[in-house]
Design a protein around this motif. Structure first.
Motif, PDB file in Angstrom:
ATOM      1  N   ARG A  17       0.825  -1.210   0.000  1.00 19.03           N
ATOM      2  CA  ARG A  17       0.000   0.000   0.000  1.00 19.03           C
ATOM      3  C   ARG A  17       0.857   1.258   0.000  1.00 19.03           C
ATOM      4  O   ARG A  17       2.022   1.234   0.368  1.00 19.03           O
ATOM      5  N   GLN A  19       2.217   2.884  -2.341  1.00 19.11           N
ATOM      6  CA  GLN A  19       3.350   2.840  -3.275  1.00 19.11           C
ATOM      7  C   GLN A  19       4.647   2.438  -2.583  1.00 19.11           C
ATOM      8  O   GLN A  19       5.738   2.883  -2.944  1.00 19.11           O
ATOM      9  N   ARG A  20       4.535   1.550  -1.594  1.00 19.75           N
ATOM     10  CA  ARG A  20       5.717   1.131  -0.837  1.00 19.75           C
ATOM     11  C   ARG A  20       6.601   0.151  -1.604  1.00 19.75           C
ATOM     12  O   ARG A  20       7.771   0.011  -1.268  1.00 19.75           O
ATOM     13  N   GLY A  23       7.618   2.184  -5.476  1.00 22.81           N
ATOM     14  CA  GLY A  23       6.871   3.327  -5.978  1.00 22.81           C
ATOM     15  C   GLY A  23       5.671   2.979  -6.835  1.00 22.81           C
ATOM     16  O   GLY A  23       5.083   3.861  -7.448  1.00 22.81           O
ATOM     17  N   LEU A  24       5.291   1.722  -6.884  1.00 26.99           N
ATOM     18  CA  LEU A  24       4.177   1.300  -7.735  1.00 26.99           C
ATOM     19  C   LEU A  24       2.876   1.254  -6.953  1.00 26.99           C
ATOM     20  O   LEU A  24       2.839   0.846  -5.797  1.00 26.99           O
ATOM     21  N   ARG A  25       1.817   1.656  -7.626  1.00 26.51           N
ATOM     22  CA  ARG A  25       0.494   1.686  -7.005  1.00 26.51           C
ATOM     23  C   ARG A  25      -0.168   0.317  -7.118  1.00 26.51           C
ATOM     24  O   ARG A  25      -0.256  -0.255  -8.196  1.00 26.51           O
ATOM     25  N   CYS A  41      -2.035  -4.315  -9.599  1.00 29.59           N
ATOM     26  CA  CYS A  41      -1.150  -3.223 -10.020  1.00 29.59           C
ATOM     27  C   CYS A  41      -1.567  -2.830 -11.429  1.00 29.59           C
ATOM     28  O   CYS A  41      -1.248  -3.527 -12.396  1.00 29.59           O
ATOM     29  N   ALA A 115       5.443   4.127 -14.676  1.00 34.62           N
ATOM     30  CA  ALA A 115       5.772   3.154 -13.632  1.00 34.62           C
ATOM     31  C   ALA A 115       7.183   2.614 -13.825  1.00 34.62           C
ATOM     32  O   ALA A 115       7.914   2.410 -12.857  1.00 34.62           O
ATOM     33  N   PRO A 134       5.434   8.364   2.155  1.00 35.50           N
ATOM     34  CA  PRO A 134       4.570   7.961   1.049  1.00 35.50           C
ATOM     35  C   PRO A 134       4.246   9.068   0.053  1.00 35.50           C
ATOM     36  O   PRO A 134       4.201   8.834  -1.140  1.00 35.50           O
ATOM     37  N   ARG A 137       6.810   9.293  -2.672  1.00 39.35           N
ATOM     38  CA  ARG A 137       7.068   8.110  -3.484  1.00 39.35           C
ATOM     39  C   ARG A 137       6.152   8.047  -4.700  1.00 39.35           C
ATOM     40  O   ARG A 137       5.622   7.006  -5.011  1.00 39.35           O
ATOM     41  N   THR A 138       5.947   9.117  -5.368  1.00 40.16           N
ATOM     42  CA  THR A 138       5.022   9.127  -6.497  1.00 40.16           C
ATOM     43  C   THR A 138       5.721   8.772  -7.781  1.00 40.16           C
ATOM     44  O   THR A 138       6.922   8.972  -7.937  1.00 40.16           O
ATOM     45  N   VAL A 139       4.937   8.271  -8.723  1.00 38.73           N
ATOM     46  CA  VAL A 139       5.447   7.968 -10.045  1.00 38.73           C
ATOM     47  C   VAL A 139       5.642   9.287 -10.770  1.00 38.73           C
ATOM     48  O   VAL A 139       4.781  10.156 -10.744  1.00 38.73           O
TER      49      VAL A 139
END
Length: 142
Positions: A17, A19-20, A23-25, A41, A115, A134, A137-139
């Motif tokens: 959760r 993006q841990r 960095g992926l959602r 994902c 991504a 968090p 940690r964005t794309v």
């Protein structure tokens, strides 16, 4: 949707959760093609399932569901409750290995390109991303 996750699903969700994971959602308990999946994902059309003893009694259903998703372009990785509870890091490494393999896609979508940029950055400096809060940690966007 199911109301309460299993302890193993919850344990894995804590690593996915926000993006841990590089960095992926990931989404939790999403509906895809009318089926509820444990984790999804979207950037890589990756479904991650955590199977308990309940799944032993419904293998035909799971096979039908997985085949439908495969035909629609989704990839499913399955883990047992024991794998998640005994060695969550090995589970996360297997997910990372799959994502790394997708870096070679010849024609990635815009979402995949974003991504992949985040994943490449995280793979080059894995400690950096994990240490960020968090919201950082964005794309990357273009």
């Amino acid at each position: 949707m199911r109301k309460d996750p299993t302890p193993e699903e919850w344990h894995l969700w804590q690593a996915l959760r926000g993006q841990r994971l590089n960095g992926l959602r990931f989404r939790f308990q999403s509906v895809i093609l009318g089926y509820i999946v444990d984790f999804y994902c979207p950037a890589f059309k990756l479904v991650v399932e955590v199977d308990g003893s309940f799944h032993d009694r419904r293998r035909d259903y799971d096979t039908t569901r997985q085949n439908a998703m495969l035909r629609a372009g989704f990839t499913t990785i399955r883990f047992t409750n024991a794998q998640v509870s005994q060695d969550r890091e090995a589970v996360l490494n297997e997910i990372r290995a799959y994502l790394r393999s997708r870096l070679q896609d010849p024609a990635p979508s815009k979402l995949q390109r974003k991504a992949m940029m985040a994943l490449n950055c995280a793979l080059e400096r894995p400690g950096d991303l994990a240490s960020l809060p968090p919201e950082k940690r964005t794309v990357p966007t273009q």
